[in-house]
Motif scaffolding. Structure first.
Motif, mmCIF file in Angstrom:
data_model
loop_
_atom_site.group_PDB
_atom_site.id
_atom_site.type_symbol
_atom_site.label_atom_id
_atom_site.label_comp_id
_atom_site.label_asym_id
_atom_site.label_seq_id
_atom_site.Cartn_x
_atom_site.Cartn_y
_atom_site.Cartn_z
ATOM 1 N N PHE A 146 8.361 -13.434 -4.764
ATOM 2 C CA PHE A 146 9.605 -13.278 -5.291
ATOM 3 C C PHE A 146 10.668 -13.232 -4.118
ATOM 4 O O PHE A 146 11.841 -13.215 -4.602
ATOM 5 C CB PHE A 146 9.846 -12.205 -6.409
ATOM 6 N N THR A 147 10.080 -13.310 -2.849
ATOM 7 C CA THR A 147 11.301 -13.580 -1.990
ATOM 8 C C THR A 147 10.798 -14.446 -0.852
ATOM 9 O O THR A 147 9.568 -14.462 -0.618
ATOM 10 C CB THR A 147 11.535 -11.936 -1.076
ATOM 11 N N GLU B 265 13.952 -0.166 -6.577
ATOM 12 C CA GLU B 265 14.207 -1.482 -6.019
ATOM 13 C C GLU B 265 15.613 -1.719 -5.865
ATOM 14 O O GLU B 265 16.663 -0.863 -6.392
ATOM 15 C CB GLU B 265 13.983 -2.134 -7.171
ATOM 16 N N ALA C 2 16.692 -8.594 -1.755
ATOM 17 C CA ALA C 2 16.010 -7.543 -2.719
ATOM 18 C C ALA C 2 15.353 -6.636 -1.833
ATOM 19 O O ALA C 2 14.747 -6.958 -0.728
ATOM 20 C CB ALA C 2 15.209 -8.142 -3.622
ATOM 21 N N PHE C 3 15.088 -5.281 -2.188
ATOM 22 C CA PHE C 3 14.017 -4.560 -1.657
ATOM 23 C C PHE C 3 13.399 -3.709 -2.432
ATOM 24 O O PHE C 3 13.743 -3.317 -3.441
ATOM 25 C CB PHE C 3 14.696 -3.770 -0.307
ATOM 26 N N GLY C 4 12.228 -2.957 -2.170
ATOM 27 C CA GLY C 4 11.495 -2.200 -2.912
ATOM 28 C C GLY C 4 11.066 -1.004 -2.132
ATOM 29 O O GLY C 4 10.246 -1.277 -1.090
ATOM 30 N N HIS D 297 5.654 -2.645 -10.919
ATOM 31 C CA HIS D 297 6.547 -2.548 -9.940
ATOM 32 C C HIS D 297 8.075 -2.736 -10.745
ATOM 33 O O HIS D 297 8.154 -2.797 -11.644
ATOM 34 C CB HIS D 297 6.711 -3.490 -8.971
ATOM 35 N N ARG E 49 -0.118 1.675 -12.040
ATOM 36 C CA ARG E 49 -1.315 0.604 -11.463
ATOM 37 C C ARG E 49 -2.542 0.988 -11.829
ATOM 38 O O ARG E 49 -2.805 2.400 -11.708
ATOM 39 C CB ARG E 49 -0.860 0.373 -9.977
ATOM 40 N N GLY F 67 9.276 -3.047 1.159
ATOM 41 C CA GLY F 67 9.024 -4.389 1.275
ATOM 42 C C GLY F 67 10.498 -5.008 1.004
ATOM 43 O O GLY F 67 11.409 -4.169 0.279
ATOM 44 N N CYS F 68 10.883 -5.993 1.551
ATOM 45 C CA CYS F 68 12.251 -6.523 1.351
ATOM 46 C C CYS F 68 12.158 -8.214 1.490
ATOM 47 O O CYS F 68 11.116 -8.787 2.175
ATOM 48 C CB CYS F 68 13.273 -6.073 2.198
HETATM 49 N N1 DAH Z 1 7.702 -5.092 -5.734
HETATM 50 C C1 DAH Z 1 6.988 -4.861 -4.436
HETATM 51 C C2 DAH Z 1 5.780 -4.002 -4.828
HETATM 52 O O1 DAH Z 1 5.857 -3.300 -5.357
HETATM 53 C C3 DAH Z 1 7.767 -4.370 -3.638
HETATM 54 C C4 DAH Z 1 8.964 -5.321 -3.229
HETATM 55 C C5 DAH Z 1 8.964 -6.015 -1.999
HETATM 56 C C6 DAH Z 1 10.095 -5.390 -3.742
HETATM 57 C C7 DAH Z 1 9.839 -6.787 -1.504
HETATM 58 C C8 DAH Z 1 11.246 -6.215 -3.538
HETATM 59 C C9 DAH Z 1 10.936 -6.981 -2.317
HETATM 60 O O2 DAH Z 1 12.140 -6.144 -4.075
HETATM 61 O O3 DAH Z 1 12.099 -7.911 -1.954
HETATM 62 O O4 DAH Z 1 4.773 -4.041 -4.031
#
Ligand code: DAH
Length: 356
Positions: A270-271, A230, A324-326, A181, A214, A301-302
């Motif tokens: 991480f959140t 991200e 943060a978010f992804g 990620h 992955r 996600g966030c």
């Molecule tokens: N890294 C996560 C994934 O690949 C996605 C993600 C979720 C990133 C929540 C974030 C976050 O920064 O806050 O499944």
């Protein structure tokens, strides 16, 4: 003085060359003339070869005269060739062998890959919102890909991210991995920023785009490589409200002013707290369809950056907070264009790519 017979000879070479050229009307005749009058064994060239045998006084005079003859022949040849070409074209036009009214062959235009298009759109939108792009490595250590993000060795959440390991076990608990990620970039970015001023680290507002890997069983929704974007904002007093505002604004900028959004409680190491971010399905307007099921589409996600992660980045969680978010750009492209299989993106099938 120069040898008058050589000068005379040159003059007759010039004259006979020009005479022979005057009557020529075809490309073949011109080629034959060129071979006879300007090739390495042509008379004027043989004069050049004889220069060495002349006296030092004769040499420059004869050399210059021979050169003039050669240039005269070349110039005449160029002019005649152009005239012959023009004649041929005029004849073809006259006999209508060349139909200038035929439509031209279409030129095939290259285009940007749909993934590139959606990434660029996201960079533009985030740019308007004040986010800078931060690029981070694709080969990571276990430490950054997992441990620094609060997935200790053996943590069950690692199972959600089937990992490609790329060393032979020499590194013990910190093997090299292909990043699963873009989140490890958060820690790199915070460490880099906090190193500039460890007592009062500057605020961060970045997006981190890039390819992730992955070890997946591929199907319509899973590929072994895919892009993520991200986002990270760290500073004094950042709240969950800021996160909601940012993602809701993003959805409006991407999908239209009236689109509805919702946040569902979720879990990421991480959140804390963590959420899943959904957008009202713009294909069916929220009624529910084959793509969305229940009227909502999951975009990413966030959450609020976990205190451990802030600390690992050099930010004191007592003084700083962050969100943060992804997001999955391919997912957004699939929803927008109704693409029903993620594997199309990297198959390089022109029948797919030409549609964008
Ligand atoms: N890294 C996560 C994934 O690949 C996605 C993600 C979720 C990133 C929540 C974030 C976050 O920064 O806050 O499944």
């Amino acid at each position: 003085m120069s040898d008058p017979t050589i000068i005379q000879e040159l003059e007759s070479i010039r004259q006979s060359g020009l005479d022979a050229l005057a009557g020529l009307n075809s490309e073949e005749e011109l080629q034959a003339w060129h071979a006879a009058h300007l090739s390495r064994t042509a008379p004027v060239m043989l004069v050049f070869q004889k220069l060495g045998k002349l006296t030092p006084e004769e040499r420059p005079v004869v050399g210059q005269a021979a050169n003039q003859v050669k240039v005269a022949l070349e110039t005449a040849f160029g002019e005649r060739s152009a005239a012959v070409k023009e004649q041929a074209l005029a004849q073809a036009l006259a006999s209508e062998k060349l139909d200038v009214t035929l439509p031209g062959r279409p030129v095939v235009h290259g285009r940007l890959h749909p993934d590139t298009q959606i990434l660029r759109e996201l960079y533009r939108v985030f740019g308007e919102m004040g986010f800078q792009v931060y690029r981070s490595r694709e080969v990571e250590t276990d430490e950054y890909n997992f441990q620094m993000l609060n997935f200790p060795v053996g943590h069950p959440a690692r199972d959600m991210q089937d990992t490609y390991f790329i060393d032979a076990g020499e590194r013990g608990d910190n093997p090299l991995v292909m990043r699963t990620h873009t989140s490890p970039g958060q820690v790199h970015a915070m460490q880099e920023a906090s190193a500039t001023n460890p007592q009062n680290p500057p605020p961060v507002r970045i997006i981190l785009p890039g390819m992730c890997y992955r070890y997946e069983q591929t199907d319509a929704r899973h590929e072994t490589q895919f892009d993520q974007i991200e986002g990270l904002a760290v500073g004094p007093g950042i709240t969950f409200t800021n996160l909601k505002g940012t993602l809701s604004d993003l959805a409006r900028r991407l999908f239209g002013q009236h689109v509805r959004t919702r946040f569902r409680a979720s879990y990421f190491p991480f959140t804390e707290p963590s959420a899943e971010f959904d957008v009202e399905c713009f294909l069916c307007g929220g009624k529910g369809c084959a793509v969305c099921g229940g009227g909502w589409l999951e975009i990413g996600g966030c959450g609020m950056v976990h205190p451990n992660v802030l600390r690992n980045g050099g930010y004191d969680p007592e003084r700083y907070s962050g969100f943060a978010f992804g997001l999955g750009p391919q997912r957004i492209a699939m929803l927008r264009y109704g693409i029903n299989d993620i594997r199309y993106f990297w198959e390089n099938d022109l029948r797919f790519l030409e549609q964008f």
